[in-house]
Design a protein around this motif. Structure first.
Motif, PDB file in Angstrom:
ATOM      1  N   ASN A 273      -3.110   6.922   1.247  1.00  0.00           N
ATOM      2  CA  ASN A 273      -2.361   5.737   0.931  1.00  0.00           C
ATOM      3  C   ASN A 273      -1.773   5.234   2.409  1.00  0.00           C
ATOM      4  OD1 ASN A 273      -1.390   4.020  -0.995  1.00  0.00           O
ATOM      5  ND2 ASN A 273       0.900   4.757  -0.619  1.00  0.00           N
ATOM      6  N   LYS A 274      -2.494   5.308   3.595  1.00  0.00           N
ATOM      7  CA  LYS A 274      -2.108   4.456   4.774  1.00  0.00           C
ATOM      8  C   LYS A 274      -2.891   3.412   5.077  1.00  0.00           C
ATOM      9  CE  LYS A 274      -0.254   8.816   6.644  1.00  0.00           C
ATOM     10  NZ  LYS A 274      -0.592   9.845   7.921  1.00  0.00           N
TER      11      LYS A 274
ATOM     12  N   GLN B 273      -0.637  -0.317  -1.100  1.00  0.00           N
ATOM     13  CA  GLN B 273      -0.077   0.832  -0.518  1.00  0.00           C
ATOM     14  C   GLN B 273       1.473   0.852  -1.177  1.00  0.00           C
ATOM     15  OE1 GLN B 273       2.813   1.395   1.641  1.00  0.00           O
ATOM     16  NE2 GLN B 273       1.883   3.416   2.008  1.00  0.00           N
TER      17      GLN B 273
ATOM     18  N   LEU C  40      -3.928   2.805  -2.348  1.00  0.00           N
ATOM     19  CA  LEU C  40      -4.811   1.844  -1.409  1.00  0.00           C
ATOM     20  C   LEU C  40      -5.929   3.004  -1.204  1.00  0.00           C
ATOM     21  CD1 LEU C  40      -4.346  -0.045   0.695  1.00  0.00           C
ATOM     22  CD2 LEU C  40      -3.543   1.772   2.281  1.00  0.00           C
TER      23      LEU C  40
ATOM     24  N   SER D 152       2.682   3.435   6.342  1.00  0.00           N
ATOM     25  CA  SER D 152       2.708   4.480   5.198  1.00  0.00           C
ATOM     26  C   SER D 152       3.769   4.537   4.244  1.00  0.00           C
ATOM     27  CB  SER D 152       2.619   5.959   5.929  1.00  0.00           C
ATOM     28  OG  SER D 152       3.939   5.864   6.688  1.00  0.00           O
TER      29      SER D 152
END
Length: 321
Positions: free
Chosen positions: A30-31, A77, A82, A290
């Motif tokens: 999820n970055k 995100q 993501l 993030s």
């Protein structure tokens, strides 16, 4: 021999891909990495990238990562959904090569980008730094004096040194002081005009209608911390209003000029961006996104300068760490 070379190349690409996947699985959940470019092509600008390298980087992004539209990437995100190895592309300033060079290559490779535009360029057809560079490089004079310094301009190397020095002298001045210094420089070099270097309003509309994102980048591209609060707020709001007038729709994103937190902008300017009605804002501090809710008004980006496949891909992969 040719088959051996092709085999080695394939093996190297496979190893790079394995490395990227391992890094993404360990650190990249999820970055979102957001790449920032400026000029592409033979502009002579110090931050311009070679056109062939830019296209090659687009190919590497497609081969090893998951290119994603910025708006979609931010939404996913925020939602915690993501995809791994996600990368979004942004282009700062709004020079003509954004439309003439970058846009065709993005279309060719079925990619999107968000273009952050300093709106004074739409009116004057250049920004202040390009005017300074042009007048120093092209003046017929063989020496000039500027801001209590003397510069020889006999060789091209001396002209480039003078150009960089003048840009540094002017960069952190307020817009008012900057304009005074540039007027002095133009008088000294005996050059006062510059051919069109910037996007047109019509091209901005075409970019938007073609699926590209459009964001604000102030009006005059000042260092916000060099301006009094009233003028800084005007710079932020004016760029948004002008772009919304051109596009006939809201502009949601903002990029801070020069973009380093606590050097070029601070919490005061973050508050101004929020007040102006932007949904998110972007710095040039290196890093990634993030935590959308925590970082949404000072989202870090990544500047990709490496010219080899392995160094470019590995450095971008390590950005997830």
């Amino acid at each position: 021999m040719l088959l051996m070379v092709e085999g080695i190349s394939h093996m190297i690409s496979h190893l790079i891909s394995l490395f990227v996947n391992v890094i993404a699985s360990l650190f990249g959940k999820n970055k979102l990495s957001i790449l920032t470019y400026h000029r592409v092509g033979s502009s002579g600008n110090a931050i311009a990238m070679n056109e062939a390298l830019f296209e090659q980087q687009l190919l590497w992004i497609k081969r090893y990562f998951n290119p994603i539209d910025l708006t979609e990437g931010l939404a996913l995100q925020k939602a915690g959904k993501l995809p791994p190895r996600s990368v979004a592309i942004t282009i700062d300033d709004g020079y003509a090569d954004s439309f003439n060079t970058i846009f065709p290559l993005l279309k060719k490779h079925q990619l999107t980008a968000t273009f952050f535009i300093s709106t004074a360029g739409l009116q004057e057809q250049y920004l202040w730094d390009e005017l300074v560079a042009f007048t120093v490089i092209n003046t017929p004079k063989r020496a000039i004096s500027f801001n209590n310094k003397h510069y020889s301009l006999i060789s091209i190397e001396e002209r480039h040194h003078c150009m960089k020095s003048c840009l540094e002298e002017i960069k952190y001045c307020s817009v008012k002081k900057r304009n005074e210094l540039i007027k002095t420089l133009l008088n000294e070099t005996e050059l006062t005009s510059l051919n069109n270097q910037f996007l047109t309003k019509e091209q901005v509309v075409i970019l938007s209608d073609s699926g590209m994102g459009i964001g604000a980048h102030t009006h005059n591209h000042p260092i916000l911390m060099s301006e009094i609060e009233r003028d800084a707020q005007q710079e932020i709001q004016q760029s948004k209003s002008i772009l919304e007038g051109i596009l006939g729709k809201d502009v949601h994103y903002f990029a801070y000029p020069n973009g380093r937190y606590q050097q070029d902008f601070d919490d005061t300017h973050i508050a101004m961006v929020k007040e102006a009605g932007f949904s998110a804002a972007f710095s040039t501090d290196w890093g990634l996104l993030s935590h959308f809710n925590l970082d949404r008004f000072q989202i870090k980006r990544f500047t990709p300068w490496h010219e080899t496949e392995s160094r470019f891909v590995l450095s971008l992969a390590l950005n997830y760490c």
